[in-house]
Design an enzyme around this catalytic site. Structure first.
Site, PDB file in Angstrom:
ATOM      1  CD  GLN A   1      -3.147  -4.606   6.690  1.00  0.00           C
ATOM      2  OE1 GLN A   1      -3.146  -3.636   5.930  1.00  0.00           O
ATOM      3  NE2 GLN A   1      -3.750  -5.747   6.369  1.00  0.00           N
TER       4      GLN A   1
ATOM      5  CG  ASP B   1      -9.369  -0.273   5.126  1.00  0.00           C
ATOM      6  OD1 ASP B   1      -9.157  -0.470   3.907  1.00  0.00           O
ATOM      7  OD2 ASP B   1      -8.623  -0.702   6.027  1.00  0.00           O
TER       8      ASP B   1
ATOM      9  CE  LYS C   1      -3.735  -2.515   2.203  1.00  0.00           C
ATOM     10  NZ  LYS C   1      -4.384  -2.934   3.457  1.00  0.00           N
TER      11      LYS C   1
END
Ligand code: NAP
Length: 298
Positions: A97, A120, A53
């Site tokens: 994460q 997200d 990412k």
């Protein structure tokens, strides 16, 4: 005629488009989009995902910040860090994460992310806005699938879409998106899971079949009709003597036998997987433009 949906190419196209846009933003003196990622602990797979990412951010010209915290971080310490990120005016969006260490309540953490920075798309407010078809950040994998359907101009209106799997990150949001009065969308949706009786009866009726089970090669040719559009989300790593790494990736669909019956199909790897990063970058660009939550007073 069977057509392979090339997620790798579409993801790369989207990233190139974003890079062009970032160059223009910078040239006009605008603010460079900034994504932060929080990584707690040293999980090997998470390290790889976060590194990918960060690298993608660099490629398109975004600023990125990696916040590393040790495995022993307490829930309270993580919540304090999120408060800092929420208040940091330079950071447009951030992700935490997963998986988090077992002693941290993942939902508590998701709820602590400011919805306007939730790139997200996992915050309950983002999920609610998605269900109401309001502007929001869509979760990465479903957003990636929507992009694939859109870019391949796959007709969805009036079709029967069968989704296998009801996870919060893939199956469930996918069923909501395909049922919305939107393009892509306007499908009649059937959502199946492990308690569904006579699964094959449903899969055989699917015009569009979206599979997110985590069961390698579960869907076989006898389970689908001619002309079906197949989106295979599954990724299972299995031992292989044919690869250098000693592993290969399998989808949830028995590709070789299902592909000849399909009008469109995503391969594994190279289908849905590469789209995740493109989705995250698109959400970050949206966040930096304040598209979802425009500044008050405008
Ligand atoms: P998950 O949370 O494990 O959910 C699996 C779903 O499949 C559950 O809803 C489960 O039903 C259902 N299921 C399991 N066995 C079944 C059966 N025999 N018949 C019908 N339904 C069954 O999985 P996930 O997180 O959605 O991930 C699914 C797969 O996609 C995994 O391989 C994962 O690695 C992959 N994935 C790929 C990407 C990507 O970028 N390509 C992104 C995310 C996930 P119950 O709810 O009843 O238990």
């Amino acid at each position: 005629m069977n057509k392979i949906i090339d997620g790798k190419k579409i993801s790369s196209d989207i990233q190139n488009e974003i890079a062009i846009e970032v160059t223009a933003i910078k040239a006009s003196g605008g603010k460079t989009p900034h994504l932060a990622a929080v990584l707690v602990g040293n999980d090997g797979a998470s390290e790889t995902y976060v590194a990918a990412k960060v690298k993608a951010c660099e490629r398109v010209g975004f600023t990125s910040t990696l916040v590393r915290m040790p495995e022993t971080t307490t829930e309270q310490q993580l919540l304090i860090k999120l408060k800092e990120l929420n208040a940091d005016g330079d950071i447009d969006g951030y992700i935490v994460q997963s998986p988090l260490p077992k002693h941290i309540d993942e939902y508590k953490i998701i709820e602590a992310i400011a919805p306007e920075k939730d790139v997200d798309g996992f915050h309950p407010q983002s999920v609610g806005r998605m269900a109401l078809n309001l502007p929001t950040y869509l979760p990465a994998t479903p957003f990636g699938i929507v992009q694939l359907l859109e870019r391949y101009k796959i007709q969805t209106s009036g079709k029967h879409c069968v989704v296998l799997g009801r996870s919060h990150i893939v199956g469930s949001p996918m069923s909501i998106l395909m049922a919305r009065n939107e393009t892509p969308g306007n499908c009649t949706v059937t959502l199946c899971h492990s308690k569904t009786a006579n699964l094959k009866e449903f899969t055989l009726k699917a015009d569009i079949l979206i599979v997110a089970l985590g069961k390698a090669e579960f869907v076989t040719a006898d389970m689908v009709k001619e002309g079906v559009v197949v989106i295979d989300v599954g990724i299972t790593r299995v031992p292989s003597s044919q690869t250098k790494s000693g592993f290969k990736l399998l989808g949830d669909v028995k590709y070789d036998e299902v592909a000849p019956k399909a009008s469109f199909i995503t391969p594994v790897p190279g289908g849905v997987g590469p789209m995740t990063i493109a989705s995250l970058l698109l959400n970050t660009l949206k966040a930096s433009r304040r598209e979802v939550y425009p500044p008050k007073g405008l």
